[in-house]
Design an enzyme around this catalytic site. Sequence first.
Site: not given
Length: 396
Positions: A95, A137
């Site tokens: 990310y 997640e």
Amino acid sequence: MLSQTHIQTVKATIPLLANAGTALTTYFYERMFTHNPELKNVFNMTHQKTGRQPAALFDAIAAYATYIDDLDVLEDAVTRIAHKHTSFNIQPEQYEIVGHHLIETLRELASDDFTPAVEEAWVAAYGQLADIFIKIEGDLYRQRAAAEGGWEGFREFRIAAKSPESDLVTSFVFEPVDGKKVIDFQPGQYIGIKVHPEGSQYEEIRQYSLSTAPNGNTYRISVKREGDDSTAGVLSNYLHNHLNVGDIVELMPPAGDFYLKQSASPVVLISAGVGLTPMQAMLDTLAQQQHQYPISYLHACKTPTQHSFKQHVESLMSALDMQVYTWYENSPKLNYGEFEGTLQIEAVKDKLPLNSGDFYLCGPVPFMLSVKQQLVNVGIDNDRIHYELFGPHKDI
């Protein structure tokens, strides 16, 4: 920390995003892959070539900017994307890479409008979104690792069986190399499979629906051969042409927010082409559970020779209160319950549980768009229509 000023600034950039269109996300991916080519081991490069992934990312960014002050609107989309990310084994550090290239893309393409205030707002906004995905997640990874037969990361599996289901579809059964149990799944979910095709510079990861009920020991997927060269169906052709019983692949635990709901109500399954794979897991599970309510199974495909699992579905009719209807685009003859052309709800609507059934769809996007509209036209509420879509996220 995302402030009200940040929110107002991000929303004010929506016209800027609209003017840039998918050129922004196309540039982003080109930039990211140039600086971080290792991510080509994660992303589906075919979707880059077709433009599907840049278009999907642009839609997601625009939606996030639009609803940044009301994220509940995006809850279903976020959940679906998070499940997909876990099938790729996406990790928090990735990310950071994506965020860096997104900000640099905005800086390079919109230099006149990308003021320090706009940059600060988008850094905060992306940070908030990344934190949401990382938490969801992370929870999914931990839950699957802690479950019986569960694991974290990719796990080696051996192909235990390979068998054709029709002209285009072949089933593969996988057993874990370590000989231990495998985690159960909800019928309708998929697994991420990773291989490194011979001659390919990068690894390939794809998602395939599990095509039979869970058994705690093996997984089965049923794969359609897509295209016939390296520009289409890279992994499906590799599976069909090169992988055989005894070969090793790597799998992620099952994922997906499309699955058969536990409810005391009629069930309607509607599929086209290889979209019938999750329906097989649902039907097998319903048979195991001795489902007491009516089941309707509607399927569409091009020809009878491309109709996978036809005999298997018919074998379940004695165990279930089930009606089966099939549409062929081209067939030399039609039997009872078979139609020619595209799937038409109107042809069988009097036999469907319009007032009480749950409807599950899987197939090509144009097919699902058509069928969903047909269902709405005959009075089915959106909350009773569930669908699965492979490839980049898209709503129908």
